[in-house]
Structures are given as structure tokens and as C-alpha cells.
Design a protein around this motif. Structure first.
Motif, short mmCIF file in Angstrom:
data_model
loop_
_atom_site.label_atom_id
_atom_site.label_comp_id
_atom_site.label_asym_id
_atom_site.label_seq_id
_atom_site.Cartn_x
_atom_site.Cartn_y
_atom_site.Cartn_z
N THR A 56 0.83 -1.19 0.00
CA THR A 56 0.00 0.00 0.00
C THR A 56 0.87 1.25 0.00
O THR A 56 2.05 1.18 0.31
N TYR A 57 0.26 2.37 -0.34
CA TYR A 57 0.96 3.65 -0.41
C TYR A 57 0.13 4.73 0.28
O TYR A 57 -1.10 4.66 0.32
N THR A 58 0.80 5.75 0.75
CA THR A 58 0.07 6.91 1.21
C THR A 58 -0.37 7.68 -0.03
O THR A 58 0.26 7.61 -1.10
N ASP A 59 -1.46 8.42 0.09
CA ASP A 59 -2.06 9.06 -1.08
C ASP A 59 -1.11 10.00 -1.82
O ASP A 59 -1.14 10.09 -3.04
N SER A 60 -0.27 10.69 -1.09
CA SER A 60 0.57 11.71 -1.71
C SER A 60 1.65 11.14 -2.64
O SER A 60 2.23 11.88 -3.43
N VAL A 61 1.92 9.83 -2.53
CA VAL A 61 2.97 9.26 -3.38
C VAL A 61 2.43 8.22 -4.35
O VAL A 61 3.17 7.76 -5.23
N ARG A 99 2.95 -10.23 11.39
CA ARG A 99 2.12 -9.79 10.27
C ARG A 99 1.32 -8.56 10.67
O ARG A 99 0.68 -8.55 11.72
N ARG A 100 1.35 -7.57 9.84
CA ARG A 100 0.54 -6.37 10.05
C ARG A 100 -0.79 -6.57 9.34
O ARG A 100 -0.85 -6.60 8.12
N PRO A 101 -1.88 -6.71 10.07
CA PRO A 101 -3.17 -6.92 9.41
C PRO A 101 -3.60 -5.73 8.57
O PRO A 101 -4.32 -5.89 7.58
N SER A 102 -3.13 -4.54 8.94
CA SER A 102 -3.48 -3.35 8.17
C SER A 102 -2.22 -2.55 7.89
O SER A 102 -1.70 -1.85 8.76
N LEU A 103 -1.72 -2.66 6.66
CA LEU A 103 -0.54 -1.87 6.30
C LEU A 103 -0.89 -0.39 6.27
O LEU A 103 -0.08 0.46 6.65
N THR A 104 -2.11 -0.08 5.83
CA THR A 104 -2.54 1.32 5.81
C THR A 104 -2.53 1.89 7.22
O THR A 104 -2.08 3.02 7.44
N GLY A 105 -3.03 1.10 8.16
CA GLY A 105 -3.01 1.55 9.54
C GLY A 105 -1.61 1.78 10.06
O GLY A 105 -1.36 2.73 10.79
N TRP A 106 -0.71 0.92 9.68
CA TRP A 106 0.69 1.07 10.11
C TRP A 106 1.26 2.38 9.58
O TRP A 106 1.91 3.12 10.30
N LEU A 107 1.00 2.65 8.30
CA LEU A 107 1.50 3.90 7.73
C LEU A 107 0.91 5.11 8.45
O LEU A 107 1.61 6.10 8.70
N ARG A 108 -0.37 5.03 8.78
CA ARG A 108 -1.05 6.17 9.40
C ARG A 108 -0.51 6.46 10.80
O ARG A 108 -0.61 7.59 11.27
N THR A 109 0.05 5.45 11.46
CA THR A 109 0.60 5.70 12.80
C THR A 109 1.96 6.36 12.72
O THR A 109 2.52 6.74 13.75
N GLY A 110 2.51 6.48 11.51
CA GLY A 110 3.86 7.03 11.39
C GLY A 110 4.93 6.06 11.82
O GLY A 110 6.07 6.45 12.09
N GLY A 111 4.57 4.79 11.91
CA GLY A 111 5.55 3.78 12.27
C GLY A 111 5.55 3.36 13.71
O GLY A 111 6.46 2.63 14.15
N ASP A 112 4.54 3.79 14.46
CA ASP A 112 4.47 3.39 15.86
C ASP A 112 4.48 1.87 15.98
O ASP A 112 3.87 1.18 15.18
#
Length: 127
Positions: A56-61, A99-112
Motif C-alpha cells: 500500500t501507499y500513502t495518497d501523496s505518493v 504480520r501487520r493486518p493493516s498496512l494502511t493503519g501502520w502507515l497512518r501511525t507514522g511507524g508506531d
């Protein structure tokens, strides 16, 4: 423990391209991601990928960056095209053992809660 070593950063002009690499060594990992942090700003997620190929990607990229993982070579890459000044930042790769069940969620945390981090590589885009 997992060790991450980024390379490939540099200075480019607007519209240029760069490819970042992250060499991964150590025990097995499940998910890897690129994060970035510009001066005075919070760390933000850029792109993430699991060993099962989900990404997945963040929207800006999205549409400009491509994340890839070469599992046999244990190398994570981020191909960046059509670079903009706002892409200027220190770029970090991060690993998650589980395993990260939500890659989008991981990105949104800024890597927490990432398990391991690299030291970063600087990308500077000038106009």
C-alpha cells in the motif's frame, strides 16, 4: 535482531527520480515499510509491503513511488519518480516481525510499534 541499512538517497531536481534501497538482515520479518520525516514535521508513512505481496501507499505518493521486496536478496526498494520539493525528508525503512493486518493503519501511525528501524537516508528535492 533485524538490522536495516538504507542507501540511495541524494539531491535531485523537481521531476527527477531516485531509488532507495534497504538491506535487511537477521531473523524473519513479515512486513516492511518506508517512512519519512521532514524537519519540523511528524514522521509519516510512505509505503509498506508484506512478504505475501500485499502493499500500500500513502495518497501523496501513489502513482509516483513503487515499493518492492526481493525476498531472496532481503532487499526492500522504493523507486521514486516525479519528485516534488515536498518529498524532501529523511527516509527510513522499518520492519515488523509479526504480520501487520493493516498496512494502511501502520502507515497512518507514522511507524508506531515498528520493531526495527534503519538509520535513514536523506532525500532532497530542489526546484
Amino acid at each position: 535482531q533485524v538490522q536495516l541499512l538504507e542507501s540511495g538517497g541524494g539531491s535531485v531536481q523537481v521531476g527527477g527520480s531516485l531509488t532507495l534501497s534497504c538491506s535487511v538482515s537477521g531473523p524473519k520479518y513479515n512486513s516492511l515499510a518506508w517512512f519519512r520525516q521532514a524537519p519540523g514535521k511528524e514522521r509519516e508513512g510512505v509505503a509498506a509491503i508484506r512478504t505475501d505481496g500485499i502493499l500500500t501507499y500513502t495518497d501523496s505518493v501513489r502513482g509516483r513511488f513503487t515499493i518492492s521486496l526481493d525476498i531472496p536478496k532481503n532487499t526492500l526498494k522504493l523507486q521514486m519518480t516525479s519528485l516534488k520539493p515536498e518529498d524532501t525528508a529523511m527516509y527510513y525503512c522499518a520492519a515488523s516481525i509479526n504480520r501487520r493486518p493493516s498496512l494502511t493503519g501502520w502507515l497512518r501511525t507514522g511507524g508506531d510499534n515498528s520493531d526495527y528501524w534503519g538509520q535513514g537516508t536523506q532525500v532532497t528535492v530542489s526546484s
